[in-house]
Design an enzyme around this catalytic site. Structure first.
Site, PDB file in Angstrom:
ATOM      1  N   ASP A  32       0.697  -1.039   0.480  1.00  0.00           N
ATOM      2  CA  ASP A  32      -0.199  -0.087  -0.222  1.00  0.00           C
ATOM      3  C   ASP A  32       0.679   1.009   0.173  1.00  0.00           C
ATOM      4  O   ASP A  32       2.185   1.116   0.240  1.00  0.00           O
ATOM      5  CB  ASP A  32      -0.674   0.149   1.449  1.00  0.00           C
ATOM      6  N   ASP A 232      -1.427  -0.291   5.916  1.00  0.00           N
ATOM      7  CA  ASP A 232      -1.350  -0.413   7.007  1.00  0.00           C
ATOM      8  C   ASP A 232      -3.260   0.511   7.283  1.00  0.00           C
ATOM      9  O   ASP A 232      -3.878   0.553   8.615  1.00  0.00           O
ATOM     10  CB  ASP A 232      -0.803   0.529   7.550  1.00  0.00           C
ATOM     11  N   ASP A 236      -7.536  -1.709   4.056  1.00  0.00           N
ATOM     12  CA  ASP A 236      -6.163  -3.106   3.513  1.00  0.00           C
ATOM     13  C   ASP A 236      -7.017  -3.765   4.070  1.00  0.00           C
ATOM     14  O   ASP A 236      -6.013  -5.304   2.993  1.00  0.00           O
ATOM     15  CB  ASP A 236      -5.099  -2.326   3.988  1.00  0.00           C
TER      16      ASP A 236
HETATM   17  P1  ADP Z   1      -4.457   5.830  -0.007  1.00  0.00           P
HETATM   18  O1  ADP Z   1      -5.400   4.330  -0.668  1.00  0.00           O
HETATM   19  O2  ADP Z   1      -3.648   5.983  -0.806  1.00  0.00           O
HETATM   20  O3  ADP Z   1      -5.063   5.579   0.986  1.00  0.00           O
HETATM   21  P2  ADP Z   1      -7.635   6.561   0.022  1.00  0.00           P
HETATM   22  O4  ADP Z   1      -7.992   5.587  -0.982  1.00  0.00           O
HETATM   23  O5  ADP Z   1      -8.303   7.203   1.333  1.00  0.00           O
HETATM   24  O6  ADP Z   1      -6.184   6.583  -0.810  1.00  0.00           O
HETATM   25  O7  ADP Z   1      -7.763   7.920  -0.580  1.00  0.00           O
HETATM   26  C1  ADP Z   1      -7.591   8.326  -2.493  1.00  0.00           C
HETATM   27  C2  ADP Z   1      -7.034   9.175  -2.967  1.00  0.00           C
HETATM   28  O8  ADP Z   1      -8.868  10.187  -2.722  1.00  0.00           O
HETATM   29  C3  ADP Z   1      -6.538  10.618  -2.282  1.00  0.00           C
HETATM   30  O9  ADP Z   1      -5.206  10.540  -2.649  1.00  0.00           O
HETATM   31  C4  ADP Z   1      -7.133  11.817  -1.958  1.00  0.00           C
HETATM   32  O10 ADP Z   1      -6.967  12.753  -3.614  1.00  0.00           O
HETATM   33  C5  ADP Z   1      -8.359  11.713  -2.741  1.00  0.00           C
HETATM   34  N1  ADP Z   1      -9.558  12.011  -1.262  1.00  0.00           N
HETATM   35  C6  ADP Z   1      -9.777  11.150  -0.060  1.00  0.00           C
HETATM   36  N2  ADP Z   1     -10.574  11.752   1.377  1.00  0.00           N
HETATM   37  C7  ADP Z   1     -10.269  12.476   0.935  1.00  0.00           C
HETATM   38  C8  ADP Z   1     -10.369  13.482   1.934  1.00  0.00           C
HETATM   39  N3  ADP Z   1     -10.959  13.553   3.184  1.00  0.00           N
HETATM   40  N4  ADP Z   1     -10.259  14.962   1.030  1.00  0.00           N
HETATM   41  C9  ADP Z   1      -9.200  15.207  -0.043  1.00  0.00           C
HETATM   42  N5  ADP Z   1      -9.047  14.482  -1.129  1.00  0.00           N
HETATM   43  C10 ADP Z   1      -9.171  12.932  -0.595  1.00  0.00           C
HETATM   44 MG    MG Z   2      -2.281   3.588   4.299  1.00  0.00          MG
END
Ligand code: ADP
Ligand code: MG
Length: 338
Positions: A32, A232, A236
């Site tokens: 991740d 993490d 995931d």
């Molecule tokens: P990751 O897989 O990197 O943990 P997430 O699935 O949580 O990421 O989020 C994917 C994308 O969605 C982020 O990179 C961001 O662009 C957008 N995003 C998600 N939640 C938010 C938020 N609260 N504010 C702004 N952008 C968000």
């Molecule tokens: Mg993560």
């Protein structure tokens, strides 16, 4: 089962012996991105106003007003940046969390949308004015959050997260062992690819929605690969369960730790290599022990049966064989695995 306590001193928590067995035959390790390869503590590094009005501070204030209601690490970064500047936060109604995409709400009767560039495009909001600055940040592996006010982009917030210092070495070592590496993230493709290049990862799955992570693991398994997943976050957990070996980051969420077979207590990616080496070493030791235990018995029992072995010597040999097996196993504890 042998081995579940073996990782303790190394900061590797092995939840069951089966995890070790799975670990010894892995073809690809999927990481991740946020919180696993990176520290997961994003910071706002740039706020861009796309027009004269609202200005950059007002853009940040709009975004923070809505992000205050979200639990996402990116949201925390935005709120913190606004607080640092003592910006006023506004009243928000109709808050909606769009998982893996962003957040939306209403401020003073006007719709405000904060989230990924892809989310803005989904809402039919093009980026026209800001595109150049966005591309520059993405090429530097930064995440760009768009802020739309009344269905028009008014600004962009660039957020940077630091790569964990041992991430690159971990990837290099896996490659040296002929193990493929992949990165999976909800972040946009350009940002993900820039980071993958920094650490030398082979495959990138970007713009993956939380519920699709396990699906990607399953696809790799269908290609006949044995997959380890390192993650993490709450999102995931399904992938950690789906993978042949789930490795949770100990500094991550409880759900991920619960779902993993192995936990890296301090969350260092390099510990993945150690955990896999520990698996191989444990199984090599089990095979050696089996050999020696059989060897002693096959050789000594016929001698004893024929009366050629003094009972005192036979008893000593019996104890000696057990001691040699235990001693051989204890060697693992002291062996350096990196
Ligand atoms: P990751 O897989 O990197 O943990 P997430 O699935 O949580 O990421 O989020 C994917 C994308 O969605 C982020 O990179 C961001 O662009 C957008 N995003 C998600 N939640 C938010 C938020 N609260 N504010 C702004 N952008 C968000
Ligand atoms: Mg993560």
């Amino acid at each position: 089962m042998v081995g579940t306590g073996l990782g303790a001193r190394r900061g590797i928590l092995i939840k069951n012996g089966e995890a070790l067995e799975r670990g010894k035959k892995i073809d690809v390790v999927v990481f991740d991105k946020t919180g696993t390869l990176t520290e997961g503590k994003p910071k706002v590094v740039d706020v861009i106003a796309c027009r004269a009005d609202p200005n950059a501070d007002e853009v940040l204030s709009l975004a923070a007003s809505i992000e205050r209601l979200s639990e996402h690490p990116l949201a925390h970064a935005v709120v913190l940046a606004a607080r640092d500047k003592n910006l006023p936060l506004k009243e928000v109604s109709d808050f909606v969390n769009l998982a893996g995409k962003g957040v939306r709400g209403t401020i003073g009767n006007v719709a405000v949308l904060v989230g990924s560039v892809r989310l803005l495009l989904e809402y039919g909001i093009p980026l026209i004015h800001c595109l150049e600055r966005v591309e520059k940040h993405e090429a530097e592996a930064k995440t760009v959050i768009g802020v739309a006010h009344d269905h028009e982009v008014v600004g962009m917030i660039a957020v940077a997260d630091t790569v964990k210092e041992d991430a690159k070495e971990a990837i290099e070592r896996l490659r040296a062992q002929g193990i493929e590496t992949a990165m999976i993230t909800g972040d946009n493709r350009a940002t993900a690819e820039a980071l993958a290049e920094q650490v030398g990862i082979d495959m990138v799955f970007a713009e993956v929605l939380p519920q699709q992570k396990a699906e990607h693991v399953r696809k790799l398994q269908e290609e006949g690969k044995r997959v380890a997943f390192v993650g993490d976050g709450i999102n995931d957990a399904p992938a950690l369960v789906q993978a042949d070996l789930g490795i949770a980051i100990g500094t991550g969420t409880d759900i991920a730790i619960e779902a993993g077979n192995i936990v890296l207590v301090k969350g260092h990616p390099l510990k993945v290599i150690e955990a896999l080496a520990l698996s191989r070493m444990t199984f090599r030791t089990i095979k050696q022990n089996m050999f020696w235990a059989f060897f002693y018995n096959v050789a000594a029992i016929p001698l004893a049966a024929l009366g050629l072995l003094n009972p005192m010597v036979a008893a000593a040999a019996m104890a000696g064989s057990s001691l040699s097996v235990v001693g051989n196993s204890l060697r693992i504890k002291r062996r350096k695995l990196l």
